[in-house]
Design an enzyme around this catalytic site. Structure first.
Site, PDB file in Angstrom:
ATOM      1  CG  ASP A 152       5.266  -3.461  -4.892  1.00 36.75           C
ATOM      2  OD1 ASP A 152       5.828  -4.501  -5.270  1.00 36.75           O
ATOM      3  OD2 ASP A 152       5.843  -2.582  -4.222  1.00 36.75           O
ATOM      4  NE  ARG A 173       1.501   2.151  -6.759  1.00 34.70           N
ATOM      5  CZ  ARG A 173       2.718   2.625  -6.739  1.00 34.70           C
ATOM      6  NH1 ARG A 173       3.727   1.802  -6.894  1.00 34.70           N
ATOM      7  NH2 ARG A 173       2.949   3.900  -6.562  1.00 34.70           N
ATOM      8  N   GLY A 188       0.821  -1.221   0.000  1.00 34.30           N
ATOM      9  CA  GLY A 188       0.000   0.000   0.000  1.00 34.30           C
ATOM     10  C   GLY A 188       0.842   1.252   0.000  1.00 34.30           C
ATOM     11  CE  LYS A 210       8.415   7.370  -3.618  1.00 36.85           C
ATOM     12  NZ  LYS A 210       8.898   6.676  -4.813  1.00 36.85           N
ATOM     13  N   GLY A 265       7.319   6.856   6.586  1.00 35.08           N
ATOM     14  CA  GLY A 265       6.441   7.666   5.733  1.00 35.08           C
ATOM     15  C   GLY A 265       7.163   8.775   4.996  1.00 35.08           C
ATOM     16  CG  ASP A 293       6.789   3.284  -7.106  1.00 38.62           C
ATOM     17  OD1 ASP A 293       6.224   4.396  -7.211  1.00 38.62           O
ATOM     18  OD2 ASP A 293       6.429   2.426  -6.292  1.00 38.62           O
TER      19      ASP A 293
HETATM   20  P1  AMP Z   1       9.250   0.592  -2.832  1.00 35.05           P
HETATM   21  O1  AMP Z   1      10.367  -0.389  -2.687  1.00 35.05           O
HETATM   22  O2  AMP Z   1       9.700   2.033  -2.722  1.00 35.05           O
HETATM   23  O3  AMP Z   1       8.426   0.352  -4.045  1.00 35.05           O
HETATM   24  O4  AMP Z   1       8.311   0.390  -1.566  1.00 35.05           O
HETATM   25  C1  AMP Z   1       7.678  -0.816  -1.251  1.00 35.05           C
HETATM   26  C2  AMP Z   1       6.615  -0.564  -0.234  1.00 35.05           C
HETATM   27  O5  AMP Z   1       7.196  -0.019   0.957  1.00 35.05           O
HETATM   28  C3  AMP Z   1       5.546   0.422  -0.648  1.00 35.05           C
HETATM   29  O6  AMP Z   1       4.354  -0.024  -0.087  1.00 35.05           O
HETATM   30  C4  AMP Z   1       6.010   1.713  -0.022  1.00 35.05           C
HETATM   31  O7  AMP Z   1       4.945   2.619   0.194  1.00 35.05           O
HETATM   32  C5  AMP Z   1       6.610   1.225   1.280  1.00 35.05           C
HETATM   33  N1  AMP Z   1       7.643   2.122   1.797  1.00 35.05           N
HETATM   34  C6  AMP Z   1       8.884   2.308   1.295  1.00 35.05           C
HETATM   35  N2  AMP Z   1       9.562   3.196   2.042  1.00 35.05           N
HETATM   36  C7  AMP Z   1       8.753   3.579   3.036  1.00 35.05           C
HETATM   37  C8  AMP Z   1       8.868   4.475   4.130  1.00 35.05           C
HETATM   38  N3  AMP Z   1       9.980   5.155   4.364  1.00 35.05           N
HETATM   39  N4  AMP Z   1       7.811   4.603   4.958  1.00 35.05           N
HETATM   40  C9  AMP Z   1       6.683   3.923   4.742  1.00 35.05           C
HETATM   41  N5  AMP Z   1       6.507   3.059   3.733  1.00 35.05           N
HETATM   42  C10 AMP Z   1       7.520   2.890   2.882  1.00 35.05           C
HETATM   43 MG    MG Z   2       6.969   1.109  -4.901  1.00 38.78          MG
END
Ligand code: AMP
Ligand code: MG
Length: 512
Positions: free
Chosen positions: A267, A187, A95, A117, A130, A277
């Site tokens: 995702d 996605r 998510g 973001k 976050g 992403d």
């Molecule tokens: P990503 O590898 O950036 O595609 O992230 C994979 C998942 O981890 C997604 O659901 C992102 O929203 C979540 N995510 C990545 N970094 C963070 C963060 N610093 N805080 C919260 N969620 C994160």
């Molecule tokens: Mg991602």
């Protein structure tokens, strides 16, 4: 009626169709403020395309809203739920862990969603904070706009805001908030989520939503067969075919500019076939088909030459999610196999274009087709570790200097190879094939197909280091070059040079 006059952000019409879907797709929630937000960079070109007036950033409340410190009237902040396969393994619920949909606005580009973001935790943050660090935000901002400049489907980046807020990754960094723009941020993982929870009703509603978004594209795909004449199942299958076709196109375009995404988890796969992403991505320097850009990808699952195959694998995850909506799974498999038929075609077109082979009548000999010629020369590039982008651009320059049919025009290209023998042999075949072309036309086409400027890691790194010190000038220079990567930009030649030696020591991981 919507007027197309330049507007302030607050004057845009908000329609928020995704937010209207409500639960279980998204959760309304507020962003979390960052301290001392400051503009870091803006894509004025995108702002113009969105119909915003040149002073749009100065409107009271806009900096606050786009840093998560305030709210734009008309927006309905929310975070959406999705799941996905990461590195080939089912990862369960993910998510928007650090992204907030603001809503959807009507623009001259059509309706688009705005999303922040790095705007604070959401119910899907799991153990994350976050936040997004300035480093990764600059990378995503520049790469989104670079891809758009290259004509490659992508989500866009409107602006970035920086903040001194400390964010801890491998080391202490600072935060930034990115405003992303896309017709949709849905996605593959959104579909996988509702398939995994066996919420067939939600899956059906999500599908209908995406079918509605794709009305025009589906009509074109179906050669004007009215959608109403198709059953829901048939529409689903047509949509899967369209998606497979879009991904074949996208994968060929990535290959053509030496782009490695780095983390093609489901995702991170846009339902619209957009690049989305940007994390550990890289535009290759020296050509190496087995290049792995993401240092966290120990198995090389997402290495350069695997990307088309991975896209196909990911399409099957999407297909599986559709299985509860379409009775006969073999029809799903058939729809997705469009990828396999379309990919060679897309690759052939891509390389014909990069080689300036416009007269397709003469590609009757298979070994002299654009695709075959490219595969041959790419082998020489790999053997000699020749820079991918510089090779293609110099080849284009050489063809431009070739109307006098003086082979000396190709000397600078040959000089890129330590052992030029293979290249010289290839050049003979290529020049022979070029005889059936108008070389001036070919050169013009090649200079519009082979970019002079790409977002190399070291360029990005230099811009990030300056931005960390509060100097955004390098980010803005790169943005200007990358928005028009096929233009010459006199005075900026050094940005099109070979990377410096230290570029090899840059390590890019999933940390962002
Ligand atoms: P990503 O590898 O950036 O595609 O992230 C994979 C998942 O981890 C997604 O659901 C992102 O929203 C979540 N995510 C990545 N970094 C963070 C963060 N610093 N805080 C919260 N969620 C994160
Ligand atoms: Mg991602």
């Amino acid at each position: 009626m919507t007027t197309l006059l330049p507007k302030r952000l607050s004057e845009l019409e908000w329609i928020n169709r995704f937010a209207r879907l409500g639960a279980p797709f998204s959760t309304p929630l507020s962003t979390t403020a960052v301290p001392e937000p400051k503009w870091l960079a803006v894509s004025h070109e995108l702002a113009r395309s969105l119909g915003l007036d040149p002073q749009w950033m100065e409107e009271p409340g806009v900096l606050e809203a786009l840093s998560g410190c305030g709210r734009l009237s008309g927006s309905e902040p929310s975070a959406s739920v999705y799941s996905g396969h990461q590195f080939g393994v089912w990862a369960g619920q993910l998510g928007d862990g650090r992204a907030h949909y603001l809503g959807e606005v009507v623009t001259p580009m059509g309706p688009v969603e705005l999303q922040l973001k790095g705007s604070g935790p959401t119910p899907y943050s799991r153990r994350g904070d976050g936040r997004a660090v300035l480093r990764s935000t600059v990378r995503e901002f520049l790469c989104s706009e670079a891809m758009a400049g290259l004509g490659i489907p992508t989500t866009r980046a409107l602006c970035m805001v920086s903040s001194p807020l400390a964010v801890y990754r491998e080391e202490r960094e600072t935060a930034a908030v990115l405003t992303r723009v896309s017709p949709s941020f849905i996605r593959f993982g959104h579909f996988e989520h509702f398939a995994s929870t066996q919420d067939r009703e939600a899956l059906r509603r999500l599908t209908q939503f995406v079918l509605d978004l794709n009305q025009e594209a589906l009509k074109a795909h179906l050669n004007s067969v009215p959608l109403e004449d198709l059953s829901f199942e048939e529409q689903c299958l047509a949509f899967l075919e369209l998606t497979a076709k879009r991904y074949a196109q996208l994968m060929s375009q990535w290959q053509g500019v030496g782009f490695c995404h780095g983390v093609m988890n489901t995702d991170n796969m846009s339902i619209l076939g957009l690049t989305i992403d940007y994390g550990p991505f890289q535009f290759m320097d020296a050509f190496d088909p087995q290049h792995i850009c993401n240092h966290s990808d120990h198995q090389g699952r997402y290495r350069y030459d695997q990307q088309p195959q991975v896209a196909y694998w990911n399409l099957f995850c999407l297909g599986q999610a559709f299985a509860s909506l379409v009775d006969e799974t073999d029809k799903i498999v058939e729809a997705l196999s469009t990828f396999k038929t379309h990919l060679p075609q897309a690759i052939e077109e891509l390389y014909s274009s990069k080689l300036g082979l416009l007269n397709t009548q003469s590609s009757d000999q298979e070994e002299r087709s654009g695709g075959a010629l490219a595969q041959e020369v790419l082998k020489c590039l790999a053997q000699n570790q020749v820079d991918h982008s510089i090779f293609w651009r110099q080849l284009s320059e050489a063809v431009k200097a070739y109307p006098q049919h003086d082979k000396a025009a190709f000397k600078p290209v040959g000089d890129l190879f330590l052992d030029p023998e293979g290249f010289q042999a290839w050049l003979g075949t290529y020049l022979d094939r070029l005889k059936s072309e108008d070389a001036a036309q070919s050169a013009k086409h090649m200079l519009g197909s082979n970019p002079k400027f790409i977002l190399r890691n070291h360029l990005c790194e230099t811009a990030i280091q300056a931005a960390k010190l509060g100097d955004n000038s390098q980010v803005m220079v790169l943005l200007k070059l990358l928005e028009k990567p096929f233009d010459e930009h006199p005075g900026f030649e050094s940005y099109a040079d070979h990377p410096p030696h230290w570029a090899q020591s840059i390590s890019i991981s999933c940390s962002s």
